[in-house]
Design a protein around this motif. Structure first.
Motif, mmCIF file in Angstrom:
data_model
loop_
_atom_site.group_PDB
_atom_site.id
_atom_site.type_symbol
_atom_site.label_atom_id
_atom_site.label_comp_id
_atom_site.label_asym_id
_atom_site.label_seq_id
_atom_site.Cartn_x
_atom_site.Cartn_y
_atom_site.Cartn_z
ATOM 1 N N LYS A 122 0.868 -1.105 0.299
ATOM 2 C CA LYS A 122 -0.255 0.024 0.249
ATOM 3 C C LYS A 122 1.159 1.603 -0.351
ATOM 4 C CE LYS A 122 -4.052 -1.973 2.054
ATOM 5 N NZ LYS A 122 -4.846 -2.086 2.862
ATOM 6 N N ASP A 136 0.719 3.938 -2.961
ATOM 7 C CA ASP A 136 0.412 5.233 -2.975
ATOM 8 C C ASP A 136 1.170 5.895 -3.463
ATOM 9 O OD1 ASP A 136 -1.800 5.232 -0.787
ATOM 10 O OD2 ASP A 136 -0.873 5.322 0.760
ATOM 11 N N ILE A 164 -7.743 5.123 -1.887
ATOM 12 C CA ILE A 164 -7.660 3.943 -1.654
ATOM 13 C C ILE A 164 -8.611 3.568 -2.135
ATOM 14 C CG2 ILE A 164 -8.075 2.953 0.480
ATOM 15 C CD1 ILE A 164 -7.186 4.242 2.615
#
Length: 75
Positions: free
Chosen positions: A25, A29, A73
């Motif tokens: 993650k 990003d 997200i």
């Protein structure tokens, strides 16, 4: 004067990959993750080929995210 610029600077992704606790993650990003994949960044590709990363990537594709999740997200 012309040679004083360092044109071979390492990307922020390389810096992240040097850490042992980096997560998928965190990498996702980053804005330049797609460009680094296209440039065949060896460290990034080796990280993405780990079994746990591949499982997470597949689950991101096939599972619908919850509606209450932050939009950045979710997509």
């Amino acid at each position: 004067m012309f040679w004083k610029f360092d044109l071979h600077s390492s990307s922020h992704i390389d810096t992240l990959l040097e850490r042992e606790d980096v997560t998928l993650k965190e990498l996702m990003d980053e804005e330049d993750v797609l460009q680094e994949c296209k440039a065949q960044n060896r460290k990034l590709i080796e990280f993405l080929l780990k079994a746990e990363c591949l499982e997470d990537l597949v689950s991101f594709i096939i599972e619908e995210p919850p509606q209450d999740m932050d939009e950045k997200i979710r997509y």
